[in-house]
Scaffold this active site. Structure first.
Site, PDB file in Angstrom:
ATOM      1  N   ASP A  45      14.947 -10.639 -15.360  1.00 21.15           N
ATOM      2  CA  ASP A  45      13.720 -10.185 -14.591  1.00 21.15           C
ATOM      3  C   ASP A  45      14.119 -10.339 -13.105  1.00 21.15           C
ATOM      4  O   ASP A  45      15.117 -10.683 -12.520  1.00 21.15           O
ATOM      5  CB  ASP A  45      12.854 -11.477 -14.811  1.00 21.15           C
ATOM      6  N   ASP A  46      13.273  -9.458 -12.494  1.00 18.85           N
ATOM      7  CA  ASP A  46      13.588  -9.266 -11.049  1.00 18.85           C
ATOM      8  C   ASP A  46      13.282 -10.452 -10.024  1.00 18.85           C
ATOM      9  O   ASP A  46      13.854 -10.388  -8.957  1.00 18.85           O
ATOM     10  CB  ASP A  46      12.744  -7.893 -10.575  1.00 18.85           C
ATOM     11  N   SER A  96      10.122  -3.064 -14.089  1.00 16.61           N
ATOM     12  CA  SER A  96      10.834  -2.990 -13.019  1.00 16.61           C
ATOM     13  C   SER A  96      12.387  -3.664 -13.293  1.00 16.61           C
ATOM     14  O   SER A  96      13.092  -3.476 -12.594  1.00 16.61           O
ATOM     15  CB  SER A  96      10.240  -3.832 -11.763  1.00 16.61           C
ATOM     16  N   CYS A 133      15.156  -7.073   5.254  1.00 13.87           N
ATOM     17  CA  CYS A 133      14.660  -8.173   5.709  1.00 13.87           C
ATOM     18  C   CYS A 133      14.772  -9.390   4.590  1.00 13.87           C
ATOM     19  O   CYS A 133      14.536  -8.827   3.418  1.00 13.87           O
ATOM     20  CB  CYS A 133      13.133  -8.022   5.765  1.00 13.87           C
ATOM     21  N   CYS A 139      12.102  -4.348   3.898  1.00 10.65           N
ATOM     22  CA  CYS A 139      11.822  -5.169   2.776  1.00 10.65           C
ATOM     23  C   CYS A 139      12.921  -4.882   1.585  1.00 10.65           C
ATOM     24  O   CYS A 139      12.979  -4.076   0.745  1.00 10.65           O
ATOM     25  CB  CYS A 139      10.253  -4.939   2.176  1.00 10.65           C
ATOM     26  N   ASN A 174       0.489   1.239   5.915  1.00 11.15           N
ATOM     27  CA  ASN A 174       0.972   0.576   4.880  1.00 11.15           C
ATOM     28  C   ASN A 174       1.707  -0.615   5.705  1.00 11.15           C
ATOM     29  O   ASN A 174       2.758  -0.437   6.713  1.00 11.15           O
ATOM     30  CB  ASN A 174       1.867   1.208   4.120  1.00 11.15           C
ATOM     31  N   GLY A 175       1.392  -1.905   5.214  1.00 10.24           N
ATOM     32  CA  GLY A 175       2.101  -3.061   6.291  1.00 10.24           C
ATOM     33  C   GLY A 175       0.849  -4.079   6.570  1.00 10.24           C
ATOM     34  O   GLY A 175      -0.164  -4.060   6.297  1.00 10.24           O
ATOM     35  N   GLY A 212      -0.707   0.352  -5.160  1.00 13.46           N
ATOM     36  CA  GLY A 212      -1.820  -0.253  -4.722  1.00 13.46           C
ATOM     37  C   GLY A 212      -2.819   0.283  -5.717  1.00 13.46           C
ATOM     38  O   GLY A 212      -2.986   1.538  -5.881  1.00 13.46           O
ATOM     39  N   TYR A 265      11.991  -4.429  -6.563  1.00 16.09           N
ATOM     40  CA  TYR A 265      10.806  -4.315  -7.433  1.00 16.09           C
ATOM     41  C   TYR A 265       9.775  -3.262  -7.134  1.00 16.09           C
ATOM     42  O   TYR A 265       9.165  -2.697  -8.084  1.00 16.09           O
ATOM     43  CB  TYR A 265      10.213  -5.746  -7.356  1.00 16.09           C
ATOM     44  N   CYS A 307       0.724  -1.214   0.062  1.00 19.91           N
ATOM     45  CA  CYS A 307      -0.053  -0.051  -0.135  1.00 19.91           C
ATOM     46  C   CYS A 307       0.903   1.393   0.092  1.00 19.91           C
ATOM     47  O   CYS A 307       2.197   1.185   0.125  1.00 19.91           O
ATOM     48  CB  CYS A 307      -0.839   0.086   1.272  1.00 19.91           C
ATOM     49  N   CYS A 318       5.525 -13.683   2.581  1.00 19.30           N
ATOM     50  CA  CYS A 318       5.712 -12.877   3.551  1.00 19.30           C
ATOM     51  C   CYS A 318       4.532 -12.686   4.237  1.00 19.30           C
ATOM     52  O   CYS A 318       3.451 -12.723   3.925  1.00 19.30           O
ATOM     53  CB  CYS A 318       5.930 -11.679   2.620  1.00 19.30           C
TER      54      CYS A 318
END
Length: 466
Positions: free
Chosen positions: A352-353, A290, A444, A243, A109-110, A35, A249, A9, A389
């Site tokens: 690619d990521d 990305s 993380c 993160c 957010n989270g 989001g 990304y 978010c 996650c």
């Protein structure tokens, strides 16, 4: 892409600016990539709240002059992707509550890892929840606090919750920004004249013309009211564990996180990938958008030319952000197309990521082969995602993560590539270049290593498995 980790978010806040609602609109529009299911803004003129929320993109949610109904010199906004709770208007944020000291608005957010336990406890004591969002748990804890000062009530509430949260809280008179003790999500502050701004990403400051000041620190609360800005710690036990996918990304390339530019970090990921795995090839291409930075970095380090071998269709409707199963099977060709003249007869390295389920990677490999590519080598600028996650990213259950079930060779066969390589965890951390004394360098790494920075509760695991 259709087979990617979904963004969490985004939050944006303005305090003490005459055009706060409009600037918040531009701010959350700049955070749209975080989001796309719902958007909302709550504004205050110091006496009363005005608000609007809607489903869809920011422009859809605020169609028909909805923004003109918002008034005040302070506001908070939110764009949402469902990570806890259903995708419906009741869960759209910011959430607004009446409580003993007035009105309270929250944007979060989270994801909280102990929300289910707290909610059960509160319900046994008579609390009634209006949404299925874990954000409402925070509001109930604040409202039930015995403290009369908002910052004390918020501090008490934050001492009880665990997980990831970049929070903006607003009453008629105050605004509070807070970041969890691990700093799992990004949150920055900026200034414009006498006004204060908060954002999940610094790119939004550039859009509204605010000047970046600093990051909100893990375990910190920033309080702003008519007396100005002050800071307090609500936790002394902090260890930054941002993160890693913010760099890989999620974040926009023009954002800076802890002073590190996202585009530059992705280029370094690509360069590091070239140093770890050098493929003999004719052309490098990246999966838009990305992975373009990492592909450029790989090309620079390897000396192999970079080309736009894949083109993204920017006019695909929002349906394709979350397609149903039938559309998902066909959606890649609606979203991407291969440039035949670039790849035909060539040995192609596709950067690619990440790989989540592997289905999209397989379809892109097939697309490149059908466009005439002689060889297709897939290189991933992150380690294999092997664990779900619990902090606000919509990773699949472990059962749906291809890297959790298959070896790299089995994955290569599944996607149909001539070769498949991933960046090492050590290489990723080194390439991003965070200067942190912690063993994880302030990252993380749970989705790669299975070592979570907080305790994970059984209810949270069960929720993810549903």
């Amino acid at each position: 892409m259709l087979d990617k980790l979904n963004e969490e978010c985004g939050v944006f806040g303005v305090y003490n600016h005459p055009h706060a609602p409009s600037l918040t609109y531009y701010g959350i529009h700049a955070l749209q990539h975080r989001g796309q299911e719902s958007a909302g803004i709550v504004a205050s003129d110091g006496e009363k709240f005005s608000h609007h929320k809607g489903m869809g993109l920011v422009t859809e949610a605020f169609a028909n002059d909805a923004l003109e109904k918002l008034h005040g010199n302070r506001s908070i906004g939110h764009v949402r992707y469902t990570t806890a709770g259903e995708s419906k208007l009741e869960n759209a944020q910011p959430l607004i509550f009446k409580y003993k000291l007035g009105t309270l608005a929250l944007a979060h957010n989270g994801n909280l890892v102990n929300a289910a336990q707290i909610k059960r406890h509160l319900e046994r004591q008579g609390s009634i929840f209006q949404t299925t969002s874990d954000t409402e748990v925070i509001a109930h804890l604040i409202a039930r606090s015995g403290y009369e000062e908002l910052e004390d009530a918020v501090k008490e509430a934050l001492s009880m919750i665990k997980g990831a949260y970049a929070l903006l809280i607003m009453t008629e008179k105050k605004m509070i920004a807070a970041l969890d003790p691990n700093g799992l999500r990004p949150l920055s502050m900026a200034k414009m004249g006498d006004g204060y701004f908060f954002s999940s990403e610094t790119c939004a400051f550039d859009v509204v013309g605010a000047e970046y000041e600093r990051e909100v620190e893990p375990g910190e609360m920033v309080i702003i009211d008519e007396n100005g800005m002050r800071s307090m710690r609500f936790s002394q036990q902090t260890q930054r564990s941002i993160c890693s996918f913010e760099y890989i990304y999620f974040a926009r390339p023009d954002s800076n996180i802890d002073g590190i530019n996202v585009h530059q970090s992705r280029k370094e990921l690509g360069k590091k990938l070239a140093r770890e795995i050098l493929i003999e090839a004719d052309v490098i291409t990246g999966v838009p958008d990305s992975s373009i930075s990492a592909a450029i970095g790989y090309a620079e380090a390897s000396g192999i030319p970079y080309e736009l071998g894949l083109i993204k269709n920017r006019y695909v409707g929002r349906t394709f952000i979350q397609p149903n199963q039938e559309l998902r099977a066909k959606g890649v060709r609606m979203k991407l197309s291969a440039v035949r003249k670039v790849v035909e007869g060539k040995r192609v390295v596709m950067i690619d990521d990440s790989i989540v389920r592997g289905t999209t990677s397989g379809r892109i490999v097939t697309m490149l082969r059908e466009a005439g590519a002689k060889e297709v080598h897939v290189l991933i600028s992150s380690p294999p995602v092997m664990n779900p996650c619990f902090y606000g990213i919509d990773t699949s259950t472990r059962e749906e993560l291809i890297a959790a079930k298959k070896s790299v060779e089995e994955m290569r066969e599944f996607i149909g590539a001539d070769s498949l390589y991933f960046l090492s965890v050590e290489g990723m951390v080194e390439a991003i270049g965070r200067e942190d004394d912690a063993p994880n360098q302030g990252h993380c790494l749970a989705c790669f290593t299975g070592k979570y920075p907080t305790e994970i509760y059984e209810d949270t695991v069960n929720c993810n498995e549903k």
